[in-house]
Scaffold this motif. Structure first.
Motif, PDB file in Angstrom:
ATOM      1  N   CYS A  15       0.870  -1.171   0.000  1.00 43.45           N
ATOM      2  CA  CYS A  15       0.000   0.000   0.000  1.00 43.45           C
ATOM      3  C   CYS A  15       0.913   1.228   0.000  1.00 43.45           C
ATOM      4  N   PHE A  16       0.313   2.423  -0.095  1.00 38.74           N
ATOM      5  CA  PHE A  16       1.130   3.630  -0.257  1.00 38.74           C
ATOM      6  C   PHE A  16       0.674   4.769   0.644  1.00 38.74           C
ATOM      7  N   ASP A  17       1.632   5.349   1.348  1.00 34.66           N
ATOM      8  CA  ASP A  17       1.405   6.549   2.151  1.00 34.66           C
ATOM      9  C   ASP A  17       1.830   7.735   1.293  1.00 34.66           C
TER      10      ASP A  17
ATOM     11  N   VAL B  90      -1.531  15.255  -3.704  1.00 33.58           N
ATOM     12  CA  VAL B  90      -2.345  14.702  -4.783  1.00 33.58           C
ATOM     13  C   VAL B  90      -1.443  14.111  -5.865  1.00 33.58           C
ATOM     14  N   GLN B  91      -0.333  14.791  -6.137  1.00 28.83           N
ATOM     15  CA  GLN B  91       0.591  14.279  -7.146  1.00 28.83           C
ATOM     16  C   GLN B  91       1.084  12.877  -6.777  1.00 28.83           C
ATOM     17  N   GLU B  92       1.410  12.678  -5.511  1.00 28.52           N
ATOM     18  CA  GLU B  92       1.878  11.348  -5.104  1.00 28.52           C
ATOM     19  C   GLU B  92       0.748  10.314  -5.197  1.00 28.52           C
ATOM     20  N   ILE B  93      -0.472  10.741  -4.917  1.00 28.84           N
ATOM     21  CA  ILE B  93      -1.612   9.813  -5.073  1.00 28.84           C
ATOM     22  C   ILE B  93      -1.704   9.384  -6.537  1.00 28.84           C
ATOM     23  N   GLU B  94      -1.577  10.356  -7.437  1.00 33.49           N
ATOM     24  CA  GLU B  94      -1.657  10.044  -8.863  1.00 33.49           C
ATOM     25  C   GLU B  94      -0.531   9.104  -9.295  1.00 33.49           C
ATOM     26  N   MET B  95       0.653   9.308  -8.721  1.00 26.57           N
ATOM     27  CA  MET B  95       1.780   8.417  -9.048  1.00 26.57           C
ATOM     28  C   MET B  95       1.501   6.999  -8.587  1.00 26.57           C
ATOM     29  N   ALA B  96       0.952   6.861  -7.384  1.00 27.43           N
ATOM     30  CA  ALA B  96       0.670   5.521  -6.848  1.00 27.43           C
ATOM     31  C   ALA B  96      -0.400   4.833  -7.699  1.00 27.43           C
ATOM     32  N   LEU B  97      -1.423   5.599  -8.094  1.00 30.23           N
ATOM     33  CA  LEU B  97      -2.474   5.026  -8.953  1.00 30.23           C
ATOM     34  C   LEU B  97      -1.885   4.600 -10.291  1.00 30.23           C
TER      35      LEU B  97
ATOM     36  N   ALA C  90       0.981   3.640 -10.867  1.00 31.14           N
ATOM     37  CA  ALA C  90       1.837   2.465 -10.693  1.00 31.14           C
ATOM     38  C   ALA C  90       1.010   1.194 -10.496  1.00 31.14           C
ATOM     39  N   GLY C  91      -0.319   1.350 -10.425  1.00 36.44           N
ATOM     40  CA  GLY C  91      -1.152   0.150 -10.334  1.00 36.44           C
ATOM     41  C   GLY C  91      -1.822  -0.077  -8.987  1.00 36.44           C
ATOM     42  N   ALA C  92      -1.636   0.851  -8.042  1.00 34.33           N
ATOM     43  CA  ALA C  92      -2.300   0.680  -6.747  1.00 34.33           C
ATOM     44  C   ALA C  92      -3.759   1.094  -6.863  1.00 34.33           C
ATOM     45  N   THR C  93      -4.636   0.372  -6.215  1.00 29.08           N
ATOM     46  CA  THR C  93      -6.050   0.776  -6.170  1.00 29.08           C
ATOM     47  C   THR C  93      -6.208   1.801  -5.039  1.00 29.08           C
ATOM     48  N   PRO C  94      -7.242   2.666  -5.128  1.00 31.95           N
ATOM     49  CA  PRO C  94      -7.403   3.742  -4.137  1.00 31.95           C
ATOM     50  C   PRO C  94      -7.489   3.230  -2.698  1.00 31.95           C
ATOM     51  N   ASP C  95      -8.029   2.045  -2.499  1.00 35.57           N
ATOM     52  CA  ASP C  95      -8.147   1.524  -1.127  1.00 35.57           C
ATOM     53  C   ASP C  95      -6.790   1.137  -0.547  1.00 35.57           C
TER      54      ASP C  95
END
Lengths: 380, 380
Positions: free
Chosen positions: A68-70, A74-81, A83-88
Motif C-alpha cells: 500500500c502507499f502513504d 495529490v501528485q503522489e496519489i496520482e503516481m501511486a495510482l 503504478a497500479g495501486a487501487t485507491p483503497d
C-alpha cells in the motif's frame, strides 16, 4: 552496496558515459526489503512512504508485490495510482492539506486521511464526507538521527477531542498514528508511543468511539556508517510492545517505511572536483564533490545523516577533510563540524560512491540552482 | 512590494487562477536596481550573479542594459549567452570547476575564470590556455546575514603564490576577488577586504606580477524586516575604501550583485493551509503555508533570512506563530526558534505575501519533493 550497481557503473564508464553525479537504485534490494517487512510484521499492512523515492520503477514494483502507499500530496496519489495501486491501498498521510486537494483525492477514490487538529477534520468532513481518519499524536523521537520537530501531531489528550470532533462531523474515526523519528536506531522507541496510543484508544472507547487501527509510522533505518538492527528485530520489538499495551485486543496495524524500504538500494556516484587548502598551514583539506546539499544530499543539513563514502583508494592512509558541494553557495558544505576521513592520496577526478542514498535524495534535489540539473537517477 | 505585482495578483485571482504558491518578479524594479548600481559605482563594471535568479526575462533585460554576468556553471554561461551577452561580458566565477567544464566555457569564448588554489589554476591553464584568472581571498564576512563559510577563497598570503603559479602556467594573473558575505548590512565591510587586496597587489608587484582588477563581489542587501543602507551609501563607502588602500592607482573594479539586483523585485504569494495548536494549553499557534524550505525558501535554513510577510489582516492584533511549510518533512519549518508575529485572526485560505523573494528562491526549489512542483515564477 550491491554488485549489480558496481557492474552497471563499470559498464557505463566503459561505454564512455561520464556525466555525473548519478544515483543508481537496485530494485532487487527494494524487493528484498519489502519481503523482509512483510515477514517481520506478518499482520501489518505496509504503506510505502512514497516521498522517500517516488520513481515509477519503485512504485510499480511495490504495487505488484502488494504494498500500500502513504502519500503526501495529490501528485503522489496520482503516481501511486499510475503504478497500479487501487485507491483503497492509498492513504493521504499528510496532516497539512488544502481542502481542494482533499476533494481531488476523494474524487480519485481515496478514503483514508491523516489529521492532527479539528480544523483539518472539518476540511476532510467537507471535502471527503464519511472518510476514515486517523489522528497523529506527538512522539518525542528520542534515538532518531533525522530530527523530528513538533510539526506533525498533537498531544494525545487532544487527539481524543479531535477524533470525537471528526466523528460528530460525519467522519469515521479510524485510528491513531505516530512517528518515532526517521532513522530510528532504537527498536524500543515504539513502546512509549504505543502506550500513548493505547491510552487514546481507551479514552475514545469511553466516549463511545471505537478505534480500529494503529499506524506505526516509519523510522526504520538504513545502514549508513553505524550498524542498525534488522527489520526482524524491529518486528519482534513492535509486536511485543503491541501485546504489552493492547493485550489480546491487538488492533489492525500499518507501517510506513520509506528510508527502510529504499535507502540501502541506492548509491550515488560522484566525482572529486577539487582538493585544496586555504593556507599552507592548514592540516584539514577541503574536498569538493560534484554533488552537495542542493543536488540531492539535503539530509546532510546540520550534518544529520552521515553517509558511508567509498573511494578507489580506501587502502591508503586516511586524513580528515571538509567535504563540500559544487555550488557557489557557502552553505553547501556537507561535513565540516565533524570532518570526514578520506584517503590522503585522493585526487581530482576520482569517483566516489556514496552509499545508502536510495531515499530522500532524488526529489530533494534543487530544480536548477547554479544552473545545475537535478540529480540523474537510474533504476536497474 | 510593488503596485504592479499587487495588481497582477488581483487580476489573476479575478480570472479564477488560484494555483499557488507563485513568485512574481517586477522587471521594472530590476531595471531600477541596475541603474542604481551603475550610478553608485560609475567606474565599476556590474557582473550580475546569475545564480540569484537566472530567468531569461531577467538576463535579457540586464544584457540589454549593458550588464556583465558572473556565472557558476556552463549552464549559466549558456543562459547568459542566450540572453544576448557576449563572452567577454561573462566570468566563470565558481572556484570549483570540472576541467571539462572549463574547456566547454573556453570553447564558448569565456576568458575570465575564478581560482583559489594551484590545482584549480592548473586546470584552467590546461583547459583555457592564456585566460585571465582572479584569485579569491578569504574574508570574514562579519555583519552578513547569510553565513559565509571558508568554502571559497584562500588566505591572502597564499593568493600571491597561487597567482604566481598561474602566471608560470601561462595564465594572465588578472586580479583579486573577495566576498564580504551575502546580505551584508554594513557598508564598511569592504574596507578590511580591500586592505588585504591592496597587500596582495603589492606583494605580487614585488614578484613582477602586475594585477589590474579587484572583484568586489556581492553582498549588497535586500530589505527584509530591517532597513538596509542605499546602494549609493555602499558606493560611497567602497570608493572611499578604494582610495584609502590604493591611493591614486585605483584598479579596475567589478561588482557581482545578485540579491541586491533582484531580491526586492520579487514577491511570493502563498496560502495558509492550516492554523493549529498541539495542545489546548499551547499559546503559540502553528501556521502552515503552501511553500516552505523545499519549495523555494531554502534561505530560511537556520532562520538566517527573515522575510517580511504581509497578510490581509495586518491591522488586527498580532501573536507569535511557528511558521512551517507544506511537506511531510519535519525539518520543513521556517521560523520556530524565533516565532513570527502574525494576526490572531489569521484563517485557513488567507493569502500571504512574502516580500523580497526575487533572489535565491525559484532555482533553490526542490524538483519534486513530496510530489510538489517547483516554485512557479512569473516575470512582469
Amino acid at each position: 552496496m550491491t554488485e549489480r550497481i558496481r557492474e552497471f557503473l563499470r559498464d557505463r564508464r566503459e561505454r564512455g558515459i561520464d556525466e555525473g553525479p548519478v544515483l543508481v537504485v537496485d530494485l532487487d534490494v527494494v524487493k528484498d526489503n519489502y519481503t523482509a517487512f512483510a515477514k517481520a510484521l506478518p499482520d501489518t499492512r505496509v504503506f510505502y512512504a512514497v516521498k522517500a523515492n517516488p520513481a515509477p520503477e519503485v512504485l510499480s514494483l511495490l504495487a505488484s508485490m502488494g504494498s500500500c502507499f502513504d502519500t503526501a500530496s495529490v501528485q503522489e496519489i496520482e503516481m501511486a495510482l499510475a503504478a497500479g495501486a487501487t485507491p483503497d491501498r492509498i492513504s493521504f498521510g499528510n496532516t497539512i492539506k488544502k481542502e481542494r486537494d482533499i476533494a481531488r483525492a476523494y474524487a480519485l477514490g481515496i478514503r483514508l486521511f491523516a489529521i492532527d487538529c479539528q480544523a483539518e477534520a472539518d476540511k476532510v468532513a467537507r471535502a471527503a464526507p464519511g472518510a476514515k481518519v486517523f489522528c497523529r499524536i506527538l512522539c518525542d523521537g528520542a534515538g532518531a538521527e533525522w530530527p523530528l520537530s513538533r510539526k506533525f501531531g498533537c498531544e494525545p489528550a487532544m487527539a481524543v477531542d479531535v477524533l470525537e470532533h471528526a466523528f460528530k462531523a460525519g467522519l469515521e474515526p479510524y485510528g491513531i498514528s505516530f512517528h518515532v523519528g526517521s532513522q530510528q536506531r532504537n527498536q524500543h522507541a515504539w513502546d512509549r508511543a504505543l502506550a500513548q496510543a493505547a491510552a487514546v484508544f481507551k479514552e475514545c472507547g469511553e466516549r463511545g468511539i471505537n478505534l480500529s487501527m494503529v499506524n506505526l509510522g516509519g523510522g526504520f533505518p538504513t545502514k549508513y556508517l553505524k550498524n542498525v538492527p534488522t527489520v526482524r528485530t524491529y518486528g519482534n520489538a513492535i509486536f511485543k510492545a503491541l501485546r504489552k499495551h493492547f493485550g489480546n485486543r491487538i488492533p489492525e496495524t500499518i507501517i510506513e517505511p520509506g528510508r527502510g524500504m529504499v535507502g540501502n538500494a541506492g548509491m550515488i556516484e560522484t566525482e572529486v572536483v577539487l582538493v585544496s587548502k586555504k593556507s599552507e598551514e592548514d592540516d584539514v583539506r577541503w574536498v569538493y564533490l560534484d554533488i552537495g546539499k542542493f543536488g540531492g544530499l539535503a539530509e546532510t543539513m546540520d550534518e544529520s545523516i552521515r553517509y558511508a563514502i567509498k573511494t578507489p583508494r580506501d587502502a591508503d592512509a586516511m586524513a580528515p577533510c571538509v567535504l563540500a558541494g559544487p555550488t557557489c553557495d557557502s552553505a553547501d558544505v556537507l561535513y565540516e563540524k565533524q570532518p570526514y576521513p578520506l584517503p590522503v592520496s585522493l585526487e581530482i577526478g576520482d569517483k566516489l560512491l556514496i552509499e545508502g542514498t536510495g531515499a530522500y535524495t532524488s526529489t530533494y534535489s534543487a530544480v536548477a540552482f547554479n544552473g545545475l540539473p537535478p540529480l540523474k537517477t537510474i533504476h536497474i
